[in-house]
Design a protein around this motif. Structure first.
Motif, PDB file in Angstrom:
ATOM      1  N   LEU A 149       0.820  -1.208   0.000  1.00 10.60           N
ATOM      2  CA  LEU A 149       0.000   0.000   0.000  1.00 10.60           C
ATOM      3  C   LEU A 149       0.858   1.265   0.000  1.00 10.60           C
ATOM      4  O   LEU A 149       0.400   2.325  -0.423  1.00 10.60           O
ATOM      5  CB  LEU A 149      -0.926  -0.011   1.218  1.00 10.60           C
ATOM      6  N   ALA A 150       2.102   1.159   0.480  1.00 13.15           N
ATOM      7  CA  ALA A 150       3.000   2.317   0.526  1.00 13.15           C
ATOM      8  C   ALA A 150       3.928   2.396  -0.678  1.00 13.15           C
ATOM      9  O   ALA A 150       4.734   3.331  -0.772  1.00 13.15           O
ATOM     10  CB  ALA A 150       3.842   2.267   1.800  1.00 13.15           C
ATOM     11  N   SER A 151       3.834   1.459  -1.596  1.00 21.71           N
ATOM     12  CA  SER A 151       4.785   1.396  -2.705  1.00 21.71           C
ATOM     13  C   SER A 151       4.511   2.482  -3.742  1.00 21.71           C
ATOM     14  O   SER A 151       3.416   3.031  -3.832  1.00 21.71           O
ATOM     15  CB  SER A 151       4.731   0.014  -3.364  1.00 21.71           C
ATOM     16  N   ARG A 152       5.519   2.770  -4.556  1.00 18.77           N
ATOM     17  CA  ARG A 152       5.420   3.823  -5.557  1.00 18.77           C
ATOM     18  C   ARG A 152       4.322   3.600  -6.596  1.00 18.77           C
ATOM     19  O   ARG A 152       3.710   4.575  -7.049  1.00 18.77           O
ATOM     20  CB  ARG A 152       6.772   4.006  -6.266  1.00 18.77           C
ATOM     21  N   PRO A 153       4.028   2.361  -7.009  1.00 17.60           N
ATOM     22  CA  PRO A 153       2.919   2.177  -7.943  1.00 17.60           C
ATOM     23  C   PRO A 153       1.584   2.685  -7.416  1.00 17.60           C
ATOM     24  O   PRO A 153       0.658   2.922  -8.199  1.00 17.60           O
ATOM     25  CB  PRO A 153       2.883   0.651  -8.137  1.00 17.60           C
ATOM     26  N   VAL A 154       1.450   2.857  -6.117  1.00 18.99           N
ATOM     27  CA  VAL A 154       0.199   3.326  -5.516  1.00 18.99           C
ATOM     28  C   VAL A 154       0.321   4.762  -5.030  1.00 18.99           C
ATOM     29  O   VAL A 154      -0.550   5.593  -5.275  1.00 18.99           O
ATOM     30  CB  VAL A 154      -0.221   2.406  -4.342  1.00 18.99           C
ATOM     31  N   ILE A 155       1.413   5.071  -4.317  1.00 18.13           N
ATOM     32  CA  ILE A 155       1.607   6.403  -3.743  1.00 18.13           C
ATOM     33  C   ILE A 155       2.885   6.997  -4.326  1.00 18.13           C
ATOM     34  O   ILE A 155       3.987   6.528  -4.038  1.00 18.13           O
ATOM     35  CB  ILE A 155       1.706   6.332  -2.208  1.00 18.13           C
ATOM     36  N   ALA A 156       2.709   8.041  -5.133  1.00 20.56           N
ATOM     37  CA  ALA A 156       3.861   8.643  -5.804  1.00 20.56           C
ATOM     38  C   ALA A 156       4.688   9.495  -4.847  1.00 20.56           C
ATOM     39  O   ALA A 156       5.901   9.584  -4.989  1.00 20.56           O
ATOM     40  CB  ALA A 156       3.391   9.491  -6.984  1.00 20.56           C
ATOM     41  N   GLY A 157       4.039  10.124  -3.882  1.00 16.78           N
ATOM     42  CA  GLY A 157       4.754  11.004  -2.968  1.00 16.78           C
ATOM     43  C   GLY A 157       5.588  10.224  -1.976  1.00 16.78           C
ATOM     44  O   GLY A 157       5.066   9.389  -1.224  1.00 16.78           O
ATOM     45  N   ALA A 158       6.889  10.493  -1.947  1.00 11.16           N
ATOM     46  CA  ALA A 158       7.787   9.745  -1.060  1.00 11.16           C
ATOM     47  C   ALA A 158       7.463   9.986   0.406  1.00 11.16           C
ATOM     48  O   ALA A 158       7.594   9.087   1.233  1.00 11.16           O
ATOM     49  CB  ALA A 158       9.233  10.136  -1.346  1.00 11.16           C
ATOM     50  N   GLY A 159       7.037  11.204   0.741  1.00  7.92           N
ATOM     51  CA  GLY A 159       6.731  11.519   2.132  1.00  7.92           C
ATOM     52  C   GLY A 159       5.594  10.690   2.691  1.00  7.92           C
ATOM     53  O   GLY A 159       5.712  10.104   3.782  1.00  7.92           O
ATOM     54  N   TRP A 160       4.495  10.611   1.951  1.00  6.57           N
ATOM     55  CA  TRP A 160       3.356   9.805   2.400  1.00  6.57           C
ATOM     56  C   TRP A 160       3.726   8.333   2.465  1.00  6.57           C
ATOM     57  O   TRP A 160       3.313   7.605   3.365  1.00  6.57           O
ATOM     58  CB  TRP A 160       2.171  10.000   1.461  1.00  6.57           C
ATOM     59  N   SER A 161       4.489   7.893   1.488  1.00 10.64           N
ATOM     60  CA  SER A 161       4.886   6.489   1.439  1.00 10.64           C
ATOM     61  C   SER A 161       5.715   6.101   2.663  1.00 10.64           C
ATOM     62  O   SER A 161       5.451   5.092   3.327  1.00 10.64           O
ATOM     63  CB  SER A 161       5.678   6.240   0.155  1.00 10.64           C
ATOM     64  N   VAL A 162       6.709   6.938   2.978  1.00 11.79           N
ATOM     65  CA  VAL A 162       7.567   6.661   4.138  1.00 11.79           C
ATOM     66  C   VAL A 162       6.752   6.731   5.427  1.00 11.79           C
ATOM     67  O   VAL A 162       6.951   5.932   6.351  1.00 11.79           O
ATOM     68  CB  VAL A 162       8.746   7.652   4.172  1.00 11.79           C
ATOM     69  N   MET A 163       5.802   7.672   5.483  1.00  9.12           N
ATOM     70  CA  MET A 163       4.996   7.804   6.693  1.00  9.12           C
ATOM     71  C   MET A 163       4.181   6.533   6.949  1.00  9.12           C
ATOM     72  O   MET A 163       4.056   6.097   8.087  1.00  9.12           O
ATOM     73  CB  MET A 163       4.044   9.000   6.571  1.00  9.12           C
ATOM     74  N   ILE A 164       3.648   5.940   5.892  1.00  7.05           N
ATOM     75  CA  ILE A 164       2.877   4.704   6.053  1.00  7.05           C
ATOM     76  C   ILE A 164       3.771   3.582   6.567  1.00  7.05           C
ATOM     77  O   ILE A 164       3.427   2.864   7.517  1.00  7.05           O
ATOM     78  CB  ILE A 164       2.214   4.308   4.723  1.00  7.05           C
ATOM     79  N   VAL A 165       4.943   3.432   5.940  1.00  4.57           N
ATOM     80  CA  VAL A 165       5.852   2.341   6.321  1.00  4.57           C
ATOM     81  C   VAL A 165       6.339   2.494   7.761  1.00  4.57           C
ATOM     82  O   VAL A 165       6.565   1.496   8.457  1.00  4.57           O
ATOM     83  CB  VAL A 165       7.046   2.286   5.342  1.00  4.57           C
ATOM     84  N   LEU A 166       6.482   3.735   8.224  1.00  2.00           N
ATOM     85  CA  LEU A 166       6.969   3.964   9.584  1.00  2.00           C
ATOM     86  C   LEU A 166       5.837   4.003  10.605  1.00  2.00           C
ATOM     87  O   LEU A 166       5.969   3.486  11.716  1.00  2.00           O
ATOM     88  CB  LEU A 166       7.753   5.284   9.652  1.00  2.00           C
ATOM     89  N   ALA A 167       4.716   4.638  10.233  1.00  2.00           N
ATOM     90  CA  ALA A 167       3.647   4.876  11.210  1.00  2.00           C
ATOM     91  C   ALA A 167       2.898   3.607  11.576  1.00  2.00           C
ATOM     92  O   ALA A 167       2.562   3.389  12.752  1.00  2.00           O
ATOM     93  CB  ALA A 167       2.667   5.919  10.672  1.00  2.00           C
ATOM     94  N   VAL A 168       2.623   2.752  10.611  1.00  2.00           N
ATOM     95  CA  VAL A 168       1.837   1.553  10.902  1.00  2.00           C
ATOM     96  C   VAL A 168       2.576   0.609  11.850  1.00  2.00           C
ATOM     97  O   VAL A 168       1.991   0.114  12.823  1.00  2.00           O
ATOM     98  CB  VAL A 168       1.413   0.831   9.602  1.00  2.00           C
TER      99      VAL A 168
END
Length: 231
Positions: A149-168
Motif C-alpha cells: 500500500l506504501a509502494s510507488r505504484p500506488v503512492i507517488a509522494g515519497a513523504g506519504w509512502s515513508v509515513m505509512i511504512v513507519l507509522a503503521v
C-alpha cells in the motif's frame, strides 16, 4: 503461469542486483539481536516481541521490491504477462520470497542463541518453532500488505509512502500492547500471542490468525483497487 514465474524471478534479480536487499536484512538482524538481548524469556513472549519488531522490516522489504522496477518497465511487464492481475500477483510473490529469510531468522535465531526457555525435548522445541513460524508468517503477511500500500505504484509522494511504512509498525507496537480492547483491534494482534501458553489455547490462536489475515486482506484489496487506475 510460466510468464508470471519469469517476472517474479526478474524482479527478485533486480532487487538483489541493485543491492536493495541488504539494508532490511541488516536492520532485521539488529532488531532480532535487540529483541533477545535481555536474556532468556518464555518462547511465547520472545516470539511475540520479535514478530512485532520485524513487522516494519517486512513492510520496508515489500516496498523496496515493488519500487525497484521503473514505471515504464512495469507497464511492459503487465503487457508481457497478459493481465494487470498477473503483474500485480508477480510483484507480491517476489516480495513474499524476499521476506521469507527474515521469517526464518526470527524463528531460528532465538533457538540458536538460547534466548528462549524451553524445558522439554525435541517435540517441545519443534512445537515452539512452529509457534514462532506461525506468528512471524502472520507478521510478514500483514507487513507485506502495508508495504504494498506504501509502494510507488500506488503512492507517488515519497513523504506519504515513508509515513505509512513507519507509522503503521509504530501503531502495531503502541496499540498492540495496550490493555484497552477497542484501539488494540485496529492493528494485528501480534502481542496477544504472548499470552498463548500452548496447544490448549488454540481458540485464541485462531482469533489472532483470522483477525490478522482479514486485516491484511483489507489492505491488499485497497492496493489492488488503487493499482487499477495506475501503471
Amino acid at each position: 503461469m510460466t510468464r508470471v514465474v519469469a517476472l517474479v524471478r526478474m524482479r527478485i534479480g533486480a532487487y538483489v542486483g541493485l543491492q536493495r536487499v541488504w539494508p532490511p536484512l541488516i536492520a532485521a538482524l539488529a532488531l532480532v539481536s535487540v529483541a533477545h538481548a535481555g536474556g532468556v524469556a518464555p518462547p511465547n513472549q520472545a516470539y511475540a516481541f520479535s514478530a512485532a519488531l520485524l513487522f516494519g522490516v517486512f513492510g520496508w522489504q515489500t516496498k523496496l521490491v515493488l519500487d525497484t522496477e521503473p514505471d515504464e518497465q512495469r507497464l511492459l511487464a503487465k503487457i508481457g504477462v497478459g493481465s494487470p492481475g498477473r503483474e500485480l500477483a508477480a510483484g507480491l510473490l517476489a516480495a513474499l520470497v524476499m521476506v521469507l529469510p527474515v521469517v526464518v531468522l526470527g524463528v531460528v535465531a532465538p533457538l540458536l542463541v538460547g534466548a528462549v526457555e524451553i524445558s522439554g525435548g525435541w517435540p517441545e522445541w519443534a512445537a515452539w518453532a512452529a509457534f514462532g513460524g506461525w506468528l512471524h508468517v502472520l507478521s510478514a503477511t500483514c507487513g507485506l500488505a502495508v508495504g504494498a500500500l506504501a509502494s510507488r505504484p500506488v503512492i507517488a509522494g515519497a513523504g506519504w509512502s515513508v509515513m505509512i511504512v513507519l507509522a503503521v509498525p509504530v501503531l502495531v507496537l503502541v496499540l498492540g500492547s495496550r490493555q484497552s480492547q477497542t484501539p488494540r483491534w485496529l492493528v494485528p494482534q501480534l502481542f496477544a500471542a504472548s499470552r498463548i501458553e500452548g496447544a490448549a489455547d488454540l481458540g485464541s490462536a485462531g482469533v489472532i490468525t483470522v483477525h490478522a489475515l482479514g486485516w491484511a486482506a483489507l489492505l491488499l484489496a485497497g492496493y489492488a483497487a488503487l493499482r487499477r487506475s495506475r501503471l
